[in-house]
Design a protein around this motif. Structure first.
Motif, PDB file in Angstrom:
ATOM      1  N   ASP A  28      32.988  66.087  36.193  1.00  0.00           N
ATOM      2  CA  ASP A  28      32.507  64.968  37.014  1.00  0.00           C
ATOM      3  C   ASP A  28      31.834  63.913  36.143  1.00  0.00           C
ATOM      4  N   LEU A  29      31.077  64.359  35.150  1.00  0.00           N
ATOM      5  CA  LEU A  29      30.422  63.422  34.232  1.00  0.00           C
ATOM      6  C   LEU A  29      31.445  62.688  33.379  1.00  0.00           C
ATOM      7  N   LEU A  30      32.528  63.379  33.031  1.00  0.00           N
ATOM      8  CA  LEU A  30      33.592  62.735  32.265  1.00  0.00           C
ATOM      9  C   LEU A  30      34.227  61.613  33.078  1.00  0.00           C
ATOM     10  N   GLU A  31      34.475  61.862  34.359  1.00  0.00           N
ATOM     11  CA  GLU A  31      35.055  60.828  35.217  1.00  0.00           C
ATOM     12  C   GLU A  31      34.099  59.645  35.346  1.00  0.00           C
ATOM     13  N   ASP A  32      32.799  59.931  35.450  1.00  0.00           N
ATOM     14  CA  ASP A  32      31.804  58.864  35.537  1.00  0.00           C
ATOM     15  C   ASP A  32      31.791  58.055  34.239  1.00  0.00           C
ATOM     16  N   TRP A  33      31.904  58.751  33.111  1.00  0.00           N
ATOM     17  CA  TRP A  33      31.929  58.090  31.797  1.00  0.00           C
ATOM     18  C   TRP A  33      33.163  57.203  31.660  1.00  0.00           C
ATOM     19  N   LYS A  34      34.320  57.710  32.113  1.00  0.00           N
ATOM     20  CA  LYS A  34      35.548  56.926  32.059  1.00  0.00           C
ATOM     21  C   LYS A  34      35.426  55.651  32.898  1.00  0.00           C
ATOM     22  N   ALA A  35      34.806  55.786  34.074  1.00  0.00           N
ATOM     23  CA  ALA A  35      34.624  54.623  34.949  1.00  0.00           C
ATOM     24  C   ALA A  35      33.749  53.576  34.279  1.00  0.00           C
ATOM     25  N   ASP A  36      32.702  54.021  33.599  1.00  0.00           N
ATOM     26  CA  ASP A  36      31.831  53.099  32.871  1.00  0.00           C
ATOM     27  C   ASP A  36      32.582  52.415  31.737  1.00  0.00           C
ATOM     28  N   GLN A  37      33.414  53.198  31.031  1.00  0.00           N
ATOM     29  CA  GLN A  37      34.201  52.632  29.929  1.00  0.00           C
ATOM     30  C   GLN A  37      35.149  51.561  30.448  1.00  0.00           C
ATOM     31  N   ASP A  38      35.810  51.843  31.576  1.00  0.00           N
ATOM     32  CA  ASP A  38      36.744  50.878  32.162  1.00  0.00           C
ATOM     33  C   ASP A  38      36.009  49.606  32.584  1.00  0.00           C
ATOM     34  N   GLU A  39      34.825  49.785  33.168  1.00  0.00           N
ATOM     35  CA  GLU A  39      34.036  48.630  33.608  1.00  0.00           C
ATOM     36  C   GLU A  39      33.611  47.784  32.414  1.00  0.00           C
ATOM     37  N   ASN A  40      33.179  48.456  31.337  1.00  0.00           N
ATOM     38  CA  ASN A  40      32.772  47.729  30.134  1.00  0.00           C
ATOM     39  C   ASN A  40      33.952  46.975  29.517  1.00  0.00           C
ATOM     40  N   ASP A  41      35.122  47.613  29.521  1.00  0.00           N
ATOM     41  CA  ASP A  41      36.316  46.961  28.974  1.00  0.00           C
ATOM     42  C   ASP A  41      36.677  45.715  29.782  1.00  0.00           C
ATOM     43  N   GLN A  42      36.573  45.817  31.109  1.00  0.00           N
ATOM     44  CA  GLN A  42      36.884  44.680  31.968  1.00  0.00           C
ATOM     45  C   GLN A  42      35.921  43.524  31.721  1.00  0.00           C
ATOM     46  N   GLN A  43      34.631  43.863  31.554  1.00  0.00           N
ATOM     47  CA  GLN A  43      33.634  42.824  31.289  1.00  0.00           C
ATOM     48  C   GLN A  43      33.894  42.140  29.953  1.00  0.00           C
ATOM     49  N   GLU A  44      34.241  42.953  28.941  1.00  0.00           N
ATOM     50  CA  GLU A  44      34.516  42.388  27.619  1.00  0.00           C
ATOM     51  C   GLU A  44      35.755  41.506  27.656  1.00  0.00           C
ATOM     52  N   ASN A  45      36.791  41.943  28.393  1.00  0.00           N
ATOM     53  CA  ASN A  45      38.003  41.141  28.512  1.00  0.00           C
ATOM     54  C   ASN A  45      37.725  39.834  29.248  1.00  0.00           C
ATOM     55  N   GLY A  46      36.879  39.919  30.284  1.00  0.00           N
ATOM     56  CA  GLY A  46      36.522  38.718  31.030  1.00  0.00           C
ATOM     57  C   GLY A  46      35.766  37.730  30.182  1.00  0.00           C
ATOM     58  N   GLN A  47      34.841  38.235  29.358  1.00  0.00           N
ATOM     59  CA  GLN A  47      34.087  37.360  28.462  1.00  0.00           C
ATOM     60  C   GLN A  47      34.995  36.745  27.414  1.00  0.00           C
ATOM     61  N   GLY A  48      35.986  37.552  26.957  1.00  0.00           N
ATOM     62  CA  GLY A  48      36.920  37.036  25.963  1.00  0.00           C
ATOM     63  C   GLY A  48      37.775  35.910  26.520  1.00  0.00           C
TER      64      GLY A  48
END
Length: 220
Positions: A188-208
């Protein structure tokens, strides 16, 4: 001037480990070891040789690794990795959750080591082993904060913040009884971590994309 820390008898610590583990595990003391470790497959405990190690530090490390010998099943651990997409992250998360469980179990089984854990983690915190100097704990990811909570927070050495949504993981981690519980929580923590990673990637792509649009407008 006399050394305030008593000389540790490595032979006696090896015997202590064997007695606590209730089996003839192999015990090695190594200057090259960065930390203590127990090979749950080959039944070998490695203890580091640090400068001016206190008895409490030695006993805490022995107790921690012996608890792995007693309570961390190799077959279940090996099976838990089957079908996991990100084995590296899952192993790290599982280790954090399992550490909390096995330390709780060994302190319950051998009440005398409770003081050793408190003293040893205080020593490790004072030497900044967890590399917290200059950092805001609130900025750390959830897995790191859970690790700090169950190693330093339990003894009042640091205050670890958790959001309302994250507190469920703290409660679950404090109540794991079996290794199966550990695996379930780790997944469950792994899934939560993956969701955070995806969110961070989306934010970085948006800023880019915003940055590229800004550059285009300047060049036009």
């Amino acid at each position: 001037m006399l050394n305030s820390k008593p000389i540790v008898n490595k032979t006696s610590k090896s015997l202590l480990a064997k007695c606590m583990a209730t089996e003839d595990i192999r015990v090695e003391h190594s200057k090259d070891a960065e930390t203590a470790a127990f090979d749950i497959k080959n039944r070998c405990l490695v203890l580091p040789i640090w400068k001016d190690m206190s008895n409490s530090m030695y006993d805490m490390l022995v107790a921690h690794e012996v608890s792995h010998a007693l309570h961390t099943p190799f077959e279940e651990w090996d099976k838990a990795l089957d079908g996991v997409s990100n084995k590296g992250a899952f192993k790290q998360i599982c280790n954090v959750v399992e550490d909390a469980r096995i330390e709780r179990l060994i302190k319950s089984q051998y009440a005398g080591v409770r003081k050793d854990f408190a003293r040893a983690y205080n020593e490790l915190h004072n030497t900044d082993l967890f590399e917290l100097k200059g950092k805001n704990i609130a900025d750390l990811n959830l897995i790191d904060r859970l690790n700090l909570e169950f190693k330093l927070g339990l003894f009042g050495l640091v205050q670890v913040p958790f959001s309302a949504d994250e507190k469920q993981f703290v409660t679950r981690m404090a109540n794991t009884e079996t290794f199966a519980d550990v695996v379930e929580l780790a997944k469950d923590l792994l899934e939560d971590w993956k969701a955070d990673q995806d969110e961070n990637d989306q934010q970085e792509n948006g800023q880019g994309e915003q940055s590229e649009q800004g550059d285009d407008s300047e060049n036009g």
